[in-house]
Design an enzyme around this catalytic site. Structure first.
Site, PDB file in Angstrom:
ATOM      1  N   TYR A  46     -33.541 -14.989  24.889  1.00  0.00           N
ATOM      2  CA  TYR A  46     -33.813 -14.799  23.467  1.00  0.00           C
ATOM      3  C   TYR A  46     -34.737 -13.615  23.298  1.00  0.00           C
ATOM      4  O   TYR A  46     -35.786 -13.545  23.933  1.00  0.00           O
ATOM      5  CB  TYR A  46     -34.459 -16.045  22.867  1.00  0.00           C
ATOM      6  N   GLU A  70     -35.414 -11.925  19.946  1.00  0.00           N
ATOM      7  CA  GLU A  70     -35.506 -11.521  18.536  1.00  0.00           C
ATOM      8  C   GLU A  70     -36.541 -10.418  18.376  1.00  0.00           C
ATOM      9  O   GLU A  70     -37.637 -10.496  18.934  1.00  0.00           O
ATOM     10  CB  GLU A  70     -35.904 -12.719  17.670  1.00  0.00           C
ATOM     11  N   ASP A 114     -17.865   4.997   8.636  1.00  0.00           N
ATOM     12  CA  ASP A 114     -17.489   3.859   9.464  1.00  0.00           C
ATOM     13  C   ASP A 114     -16.568   4.394  10.561  1.00  0.00           C
ATOM     14  O   ASP A 114     -15.372   4.592  10.356  1.00  0.00           O
ATOM     15  CB  ASP A 114     -16.788   2.780   8.631  1.00  0.00           C
ATOM     16  N   THR A 146     -17.891   0.364  16.322  1.00  0.00           N
ATOM     17  CA  THR A 146     -17.718  -0.703  17.310  1.00  0.00           C
ATOM     18  C   THR A 146     -17.856  -0.061  18.680  1.00  0.00           C
ATOM     19  O   THR A 146     -17.703   1.154  18.833  1.00  0.00           O
ATOM     20  CB  THR A 146     -16.330  -1.361  17.225  1.00  0.00           C
ATOM     21  N   LYS A 160     -13.507  -0.339  20.927  1.00  0.00           N
ATOM     22  CA  LYS A 160     -12.208   0.289  20.641  1.00  0.00           C
ATOM     23  C   LYS A 160     -12.032   1.468  21.599  1.00  0.00           C
ATOM     24  O   LYS A 160     -12.111   1.254  22.796  1.00  0.00           O
ATOM     25  CB  LYS A 160     -12.095   0.602  19.154  1.00  0.00           C
ATOM     26  N   ARG A 204     -17.203  -5.909  23.545  1.00  0.00           N
ATOM     27  CA  ARG A 204     -17.007  -6.199  22.134  1.00  0.00           C
ATOM     28  C   ARG A 204     -18.361  -6.169  21.430  1.00  0.00           C
ATOM     29  O   ARG A 204     -19.294  -6.852  21.843  1.00  0.00           O
ATOM     30  CB  ARG A 204     -16.380  -7.584  22.000  1.00  0.00           C
TER      31      ARG A 204
HETATM   32  C1  LIG Z   1     -12.486  -2.657  13.644  1.00  0.00           C
HETATM   33  C2  LIG Z   1     -13.166  -2.186  12.415  1.00  0.00           C
HETATM   34  C3  LIG Z   1     -14.290  -2.856  11.902  1.00  0.00           C
HETATM   35  C4  LIG Z   1     -14.736  -4.222  12.359  1.00  0.00           C
HETATM   36  O1  LIG Z   1     -15.062  -4.381  13.658  1.00  0.00           O
HETATM   37  P1  LIG Z   1     -15.161  -5.880  14.255  1.00  0.00           P
HETATM   38  O2  LIG Z   1     -15.840  -5.676  15.559  1.00  0.00           O
HETATM   39  O3  LIG Z   1     -13.766  -6.392  14.349  1.00  0.00           O
HETATM   40  O4  LIG Z   1     -15.984  -6.701  13.319  1.00  0.00           O
HETATM   41  C5  LIG Z   1     -14.950  -2.290  10.817  1.00  0.00           C
HETATM   42  N1  LIG Z   1     -14.529  -1.143  10.269  1.00  0.00           N
HETATM   43  C6  LIG Z   1     -13.436  -0.492  10.717  1.00  0.00           C
HETATM   44  C7  LIG Z   1     -13.024   0.779  10.068  1.00  0.00           C
HETATM   45  C8  LIG Z   1     -12.714  -1.003  11.794  1.00  0.00           C
HETATM   46  O5  LIG Z   1     -11.625  -0.356  12.208  1.00  0.00           O
END
Ligand SMILES: *Cc1c(COP(=O)(O)O)cnc(C)c1O
Length: 427
Positions: free
Chosen positions: A61, A63, A207, A233, A236, A242
């Site tokens: 933990y 935090e 994003d 993320t 990807k 993850r």
């Molecule tokens: C994949 C994705 C997310 C979310 O990611 P998670 O890890 O699945 O919560 C947010 N924004 C965009 C543009 C994405 O492609």
């Protein structure tokens, strides 16, 4: 049974303690090895990332932030988080990095928390045109708690309509403008978004969930010089564990950190943060730059083959790791295509295309990506073969004798292809 390669020595203990879950792990490894993984948001992490992720750090933990935790005993895990932060800063040239978001959606929630109040207007890409659920969909907190104004792609070019973005920004004066999508294959003009954000005094949020790995590998331009804040993320194209991350200008550092913890999350996943550090180190290399360039070349090669087989590439092609294909001319819908590909050992997803006349559950298109196959070592020629296999599968009429024979035969060709360049090779 001996542990398959890529499962640690603990695997035999899992088998003894819980054969059902051990079986899920081995079956999933077989699935990854046995077919083509073309889901654009997926990749195959390295054994080093897997090892860090499946480690004793899951127990701790912590935090708070390094040096300022709410729990004792954090000196060791602090090193992991500091390494992750420093490596990400060096990799991306960011002022400030937060590696605690549990996922991309959690990172996005923190962006809203840092910069907007409930009811504020948010200008973001329309979901059916490629945007993400967290960009204002009514089924997500983003559309429930904020006033989402969607912008679109242009009907003719299928590129983002920057004139419309500017017009909407001038009318609605959004608190935040979001650049970035989940099914958009082209480079985004970050400078154009910056100019619009400046004109209406909005926060520019990029994003980069999908394409941050291509930025890390210098295959596409970086949003860092333009954005106030970037969410991403790590799993990807970036090929880490993850999880999510945030980068921002120094002036927003405090707001972002507070928005992650304590506003929207509790204790950080220290095992995931250690694995993120491993991934950042892997990505900061000549090898990864070659990988990222190959990902784009492979997506283009696959797309060319698909177009030659009668599909239409939305926006005419791709600059990234993914492509969106319109199947209307083939008389096959996305849902049917996804099912036929699955029967042939090819995993991909149906996808709405811009101005799609079909409902989302059916959709007129498919989305394909090259991140996982490129990790397996596929080159442009392999990727062209992948394109022809997908096109044949989509057009094979499942349920008819000839169609089923064709799908069987494609399945065999897929097995031969992935057998030559397997995911997680055995030795
Ligand atoms: C994949 C994705 C997310 C979310 O990611 P998670 O890890 O699945 O919560 C947010 N924004 C965009 C543009 C994405 O492609």
């Amino acid at each position: 049974m001996t542990a398959p390669r890529f499962f640690g020595p603990e695997f035999s203990e899992l088998e003894a303690a819980d054969p059902e879950i051990a079986g899920v792990l081995t079956d999933e490894l077989d699935r990854l090895r046995g077919g083509l993984q073309l889901i654009a948001s997926e990749n195959l992490t390295s054994p080093a990332v897997l090892a860090a992720q499946g480690s004793v750090l899951t127990n701790k933990y912590a935090e708070g932030y390094p040096g300022a935790r709410y729990y004792g005993g954090c000196d060791v895990v602090d090193r992991a988080e500091n390494l992750a932060i420093e490596r990400a800063k060096a990799l991306f040239g960011a002022d400030h990095v937060n590696v605690q978001p549990h996922s991309g959606a959690n990172a996005n929630l923190a962006v809203y928390a840092a910069f907007a109040k409930p009811g504020d207007a948010i200008l973001a890409m329309s979901l059916p045109h490629g945007g993400h659920l967290t960009h204002g969909s009514k089924v997500s907190f983003s559309g429930r708690w904020f006033t989402a104004i969607p912008y679109h792609v242009h009907r003719d070019t299928e590129l983002i309509d920057y004139d419309e973005v500017r017009e909407l920004a001038l009318v609605h004066r959004p608190r935040i403008i979001v650049a970035g999508a989940t099914a958009y294959s082209r480079e985004i003009d970050f400078a154009a978004f910056r100019a619009i954000a400046d004109e209406v005094d909005a926060i520019l949020w990029v994003d980069a969930a999908h394409f941050i790995g291509l930025v890390a590998g210098q295959a596409i331009p970086s949003p860092i010089p333009y954005a106030d804040v970037i969410s991403a993320t790590t799993h990807k194209v970036l090929r880490g564990p993850r999880g999510g991350m945030l980068m921002c200008r120094e002036e927003h550092a405090r707001a972002i950190d507070k928005a992650v913890f304590p506003f929207s999350q509790g204790g950080p996943l220290m095992h995931a943060i250690a694995a993120k550090a491993v991934a950042f180190r892997e990505a900061h290399s000549e090898d990864f730059r070659r990988y990222a360039a190959q990902v784009v070349e492979n997506a283009q090669s696959m797309t060319t083959a698909l177009v030659e087989s009668g599909m239409r590439a939305v926006s005419g092609g791709t600059d990234t790791h993914l492509a969106l294909l319109d199947l209307s001319h083939l008389g096959v819908d996305g849902r049917t295509a996804e099912g036929r590909c699955a029967a042939a050992g090819i995993t991909l997803n149906k996808n709405a295309i811009p101005f799609d006349p079909a409902p989302p559950a059916v959709a007129s298109g498919i989305r394909v990506g090259s991140a996982a196959t490129t990790t397996q070592g596929f080159d442009a020629a392999d990727s062209a073969v992948v394109g022809t296999l997908v096109a044949r599968a989509v057009q094979a009429e499942a349920g008819t004798a000839a169609g089923d024979r064709e799908l069987d035969s494609i399945r065999g060709e897929v097995a031969a292809l992935v057998g030559r360049k397997p995911a997680y090779p055995r030795a």
